[in-house]
Every structure is written in structure tokens, then in C-alpha cells.
Design a protein around this motif. Structure first.
Motif, PDB file in Angstrom:
ATOM      1  N   GLN A 167       0.858  -1.104  -0.067  1.00 57.16           N
ATOM      2  CA  GLN A 167       0.021  -0.016   0.056  1.00 57.16           C
ATOM      3  C   GLN A 167       0.831   1.480   0.223  1.00 57.16           C
ATOM      4  OE1 GLN A 167      -3.442   0.099  -0.201  1.00 57.16           O
ATOM      5  NE2 GLN A 167      -3.148   2.293  -0.337  1.00 57.16           N
ATOM      6  N   GLU A 168       1.818   1.409   0.883  1.00 61.21           N
ATOM      7  CA  GLU A 168       2.837   2.341   0.808  1.00 61.21           C
ATOM      8  C   GLU A 168       3.557   2.670  -0.561  1.00 61.21           C
ATOM      9  OE1 GLU A 168       5.347   2.355   4.061  1.00 61.21           O
ATOM     10  OE2 GLU A 168       3.654   2.459   5.680  1.00 61.21           O
ATOM     11  N   ASP A 171       1.199   4.216  -2.523  1.00 65.41           N
ATOM     12  CA  ASP A 171       1.142   5.466  -2.273  1.00 65.41           C
ATOM     13  C   ASP A 171       1.946   6.336  -2.404  1.00 65.41           C
ATOM     14  OD1 ASP A 171      -1.623   4.881  -0.994  1.00 65.41           O
ATOM     15  OD2 ASP A 171      -0.624   4.744   1.132  1.00 65.41           O
ATOM     16  N   SER A 172       3.186   5.872  -2.467  1.00 61.97           N
ATOM     17  CA  SER A 172       4.569   6.503  -2.947  1.00 61.97           C
ATOM     18  C   SER A 172       4.394   6.646  -4.553  1.00 61.97           C
ATOM     19  CB  SER A 172       5.830   5.781  -2.597  1.00 61.97           C
ATOM     20  OG  SER A 172       5.642   5.485  -1.151  1.00 61.97           O
ATOM     21  N   LYS A 174       1.758   7.006  -6.234  1.00 53.75           N
ATOM     22  CA  LYS A 174       0.896   8.278  -6.524  1.00 53.75           C
ATOM     23  C   LYS A 174       1.514   9.572  -6.319  1.00 53.75           C
ATOM     24  CE  LYS A 174      -3.251   5.579  -5.701  1.00 53.75           C
ATOM     25  NZ  LYS A 174      -4.342   5.204  -4.834  1.00 53.75           N
ATOM     26  N   VAL A 175       2.153   9.662  -5.025  1.00 54.50           N
ATOM     27  CA  VAL A 175       2.948  10.824  -4.884  1.00 54.50           C
ATOM     28  C   VAL A 175       4.069  11.106  -5.795  1.00 54.50           C
ATOM     29  CG1 VAL A 175       4.329  12.059  -3.067  1.00 54.50           C
ATOM     30  CG2 VAL A 175       2.318  10.563  -2.461  1.00 54.50           C
TER      31      VAL A 175
END
Length: 484
Positions: A167-168, A171-172, A174-175
């Protein structure tokens, strides 16, 4: 301007640096979590191998009753592998609780190994051997259960951390996409702000240049700062100089036209006036002329003389004589002018008595100018100052040399009514006057004569009341003056 450029570049560099640091932190954090997942997976493999060796040892116990000849050898191999597996677990760093569990497992492994060898190597009866094998099997089952529980806990923790790491990472990603898209957009926005902020003053200067080109010489640039402010100041100075030059050109054109007109008028009027004057003078000498007629003829002769003086002034203004340059003591010229004024009684005896004249002369070098023209200007300024004080006052004449020793300054100050602010810009214009019966040529001729001698004449308010007329003459050598 330089400060804004440096500030803008610094802000952009800081934003870019922070973005890079954030990206690095995201990558490092994701890598650390993935490394932790891999390590947990390796731990899980080691524990599964450890459990596998325990199960094989238990299998040896089961097979011991049927194939006792190979069971001890196989049991020794499995025991050694269990020992190596539990020893490898201590190579990693663990918390105190996990380390305690590993110590307990190692002790139980040693106990299982000892029980295993006793059950396989005992020479007792079949019943005693069975008891030893059961005891060893129970120890092995308990050890296998504990290891299975640890493997299940590790698997659950591994799955949890794997999902969290995934998940991280998502998310990373996406960022990272947002930063890859956002940084260029932010850079473009900062660039637009930076360009607009620096080009707006230039557009304002361009618009001012267009207005100046269109003939708006009174326009000035305001509200500029830093280097652009210096450019705006230079622009305003250029506009003022251009306005002054245009005014001088217009004045020169007017004087040229006025000179031609004056020459024609003087030629056409002077001769008839001279004839009229002679006729009136002859008529006034007639013996049978009554006293009233004599007074009338004398008045006509006086008015003709006044008109003749006016025509001379008009001609002198339109076509002033070329200055005859010579070295002159300015202080001495002013002193002789004041003495002549006092002797001539131009202001009237009562006016002369009610006005206090003060001379404040400084140490001056000799000036190069036309003495007669300077004395004419001094006399005109003194007469104007006295006329401005009909009820009396103080007339002060000051002379001084500028700090750089390049100019001689002469100030004629009075304590009269002063110059009306509405007329301040018109007092040097030809034919403008506030005096009753004045011609309006005195100050215009005075300024023209001073400018012919490469000087300036200005009028300002006197701090103590009244007005101050200041003459500024350039200090020149006699050779340079003669050459001019």
C-alpha cells in the motif's frame, strides 16, 4: 531587481530541493519496509526448515521399530541440522522477548536431541525402548507445536507488513506521479509570476516613452523601485531636459519672429514719432500759445519719449546686443549699481529712506561677462525689489562662490509681498507684469542677458517673506571668455 531575481531563484531551488528530499525519503522508507518483508520471509523459511528437521526426527522415531540399523544415523543427521537451524536464528537481531523464546527453543531442541538419542540407542527391553521413544516423541510434538505457532505468527505478521508495504509503495507511486506532474507546473507558475513581475515595469516605461513621443512632455514615471526606479529617474530627467529644450526652441522661434516684427515696427514708427516730437517741441515754443496748450504739448512730448524708450526696450529684447566679455569684479559692479540707484533717486526719496539695504559680499574670483549688461540686470532687480516694498522693508544683496568654486551666485532678496504662486511660472515671460504702467519686459530682458553671459536667473520665495532672485554665473578664464 537583483534581489527579486535572487529571491525567485532561491525559492525555486528550495522548492526543488524539498521535493527531491521528499522523494528520497519516500524511496528510502519503501525500501526499508521491503527489506523488512524480505527478512521476515527469510526468517519464515528458516523456521520452516527447522520444523522440517523436527518432523524428520520424529519420523525416525516412528521408523526406529522397523529399521533400527539406519535410524540412529539419520537421527544424528537430523539432530545436527536442527542444531544448525536453531543456531542460525541467533544470527539476526531480535527483541528481548523474541530472544527469550529462541533460548527456550534451543533448550527444548537440546532436550529433544538427547531424548532422541536415548530412544534410538538404548539397549533395554522392547517395552523400555517404547517408553523412551514415546517420551522423545512427546518432546518433539511439543517442540513442533511451538515452532508451528511461531511460523503462523511470523506468516501473519509477514502478510500484514507485505500488504502495508504494498500500500505504501502504491501511495508513493501516486505521490511520485503528482510530484513529476506538479513540479513542472509549479515551476511554470513561478516562471510566469517572475516574468510578469519583472516585465510590468518595463511595459510601463514603454507606455511612458510612447506618451513622451506623442508630445506629453509633462508625463513622469512614478512608483518604480530598485534598478527600474533608477531607470525611471533617468527617464524623468530626460523628459525634463527635453521639455526644457523644447521650451527654449519655442522661445527662440518666438524671439526670431519678434525680432523681425520689432525691426519693422521700429522702422515704421520711430521716424514718424521723431517728426511728431519735433513738431510738438516747436509748437510749445510759440509765444502766443496759452499755458494750457503748452502743458498739453509738453505732455505729448513726454509720452513720445516714453514710447521711444519702450520701443528701444522692445528692440533690445527682440535683438539683444552681443555681449562684450571682459573680466569683472562682481562685488564692485553691485556696489556701483547700488550707489547709482541711491544717487539717482529712482525709487523716490521717501521710498529710499524707508528701505534698509544690506550688502553681504563673499570672497569671489573675477567673472568673465559683459559689465554693462550685468549692471543693467542688477539695477533692474534692485528696482523691482524696491517696488515690491512700497511700505518699506529690507533689501539684502548676497554674493558667494559655490562649494566646487565653479559658479558665482548673486542673490537679491526683499521682504515685500512676494510672488503669487499663480504667477510664479509667468514672471519671466515677455509683456507679463503685475505693475501698473509696467511693460513686462524687465525680467524677460534680465534673464535673456544673463543667459547670454552663460548664467541662470531664478526666482524663489524668501523664507522671511518676500522673494529672492538668484543669479548664477559660471567662473571662466579670460582666454575662454574671449574665445567664446
Amino acid at each position: 531587481m537583483k534581489f527579486k531575481i535572487i529571491a525567485g531563484m532561491s525559492a525555486f531551488a528550495i522548492v526543488f530541493l524539498m521535493a527531491c528530499i521528499y522523494l528520497l525519503s519516500i524511496v528510502n522508507d519503501s525500501t526499508a519496509k521491503l527489506d523488512n518483508v524480505v527478512m521476515l520471509h527469510q526468517v519464515e523459511i528458516l523456521r520452516e526448515r527447522y520444523l522440517l528437521q523436527i518432523n524428520r526426527a520424529e519420523l525416525n522415531l516412528v521408523l526406529a521399530g522397523t529399521d533400527a540399523s539406519t535410524a540412529p544415523v539419520m537421527a544424528a543427521q537430523h539432530a545436527r541440522r536442527m542444531h544448525d537451524a536453531i543456531a542460525s536464528c541467533f544470527d539476526c537481531h531480535h527483541a528481548a522477548q523474541i530472544h527469550g523464546q529462541l533460548v527456550e527453543l534451543r533448550e527444548r531442541t537440546d532436550a529433544f536431541e538427547a531424548a532422541l538419542f536415548r530412544a534410538l540407542e538404548t539397549q533395554a527391553t522392547a517395552e523400555q525402548a517404547l517408553v523412551e521413544r514415546r517420551a522423545a516423541f512427546e518432546i518433539g510434538e511439543d517442540l513442533s507445536k511451538r515452532v508451528s505457532e511461531m511460523i503462523a505468527t511470523t506468516s501473519a505478521n509477514l502478510e500484514k507488513q507485505r500488504l502495508q508495504a504494498s500500500q505504501e509503495v502504491a501511495d508513493s507511486r501516486k505521490v511520485l506521479y503528482l510530484l513529476v506532474i506538479g513540479i513542472p507546473l509549479i515551476s511554470a507558475l513561478l516562471g510566469v509570476i517572475f516574468i510578469v513581475g519583472h516585465t510590468r515595469p518595463l511595459y510601463k516605461l514603454m507606455e511612458s516613452t510612447r506618451r513622451l513621443k506623442a508630445g506629453d512632455l509633462d508625463h513622469r514615471v512614478t512608483g518604480m523601485k530598485h534598478e527600474v526606479g533608477e531607470l525611471a529617474t533617468a527617464f524623468n530627467e530626460m523628459a525634463e531636459s527635453l521639455q526644457e529644450q523644447v521650451t527654449k526652441m519655442q522661445r527662440a522661434e518666438q524671439l526670431a519672429v519678434l525680432g523681425e516684427l520689432a525691426a519693422g515696427l521700429v522702422h515704421e514708427i520711430k521716424n514718424p514719432m521723431a517728426g511728431i516730437k519735433v513738431a510738438m517741441e516747436v509748437l510749445s515754443k510759440e509765444a502766443n500759445l496759452s499755458s494750457e496748450d503748452k502743458v498739453a504739448t509738453e505732455k505729448v512730448v513726454a509720452e513720445i519719449a516714453r514710447l521711444d524708450t519702450l520701443m528701444k526696450q522692445f528692440l533690445n529684447f527682440a535683438k539683444p546686443p552681443k555681449p562684450q566679455l571682459a573680466e569683472i569684479d562682481v562685488n564692485a559692479a553691485i556696489g556701483s549699481t547700488l550707489a547709482f540707484y541711491a544717487r539717482s533717486g529712482m525709487g523716490g526719496r521717501e521710498a529710499a529712506k524707508s528701505i534698509e539695504i544690506t550688502k553681504q559680499f563673499g570672497d569671489l574670483p573675477h567673472a568673465v561677462a559683459d559689465p554693462r549688461q550685468l549692471e543693467q540686470v542688477f539695477l533692474n532687480l534692485v528696482i523691482n525689489a524696491v517696488d515690491a516694498m512700497p511700505d518699506g522693508g529690507a533689501l539684502t544683496v548676497r554674493t558667494a562662490c559655490s562649494a566646487d568654486q565653479k559658479f558665482i551666485e548673486v542673490a537679491v532678496a526683499d521682504t515685500g509681498k512676494g510672488i503669487d504662486k499663480h504667477f510664479a511660472s509667468k514672471i519671466f515671460q515677455p509683456f507679463f507684469t503685475t505693475k501698473r504702467g509696467g511693460t513686462g519686459l524687465g525680467l524677460a530682458i534680465s534673464r535673456q542677458l544673463i543667459e547670454q553671459n552663460e548664467g541662470t536667473l531664478q526666482a524663489t520665495d524668501n523664507p522671511g517673506g518676500g522673494s529672492v532672485f538668484t543669479i548664477s554665473l559660471r567662473v571662466r578664464s579670460a582666454e575662454k571668455g574671449a574665445a567664446a
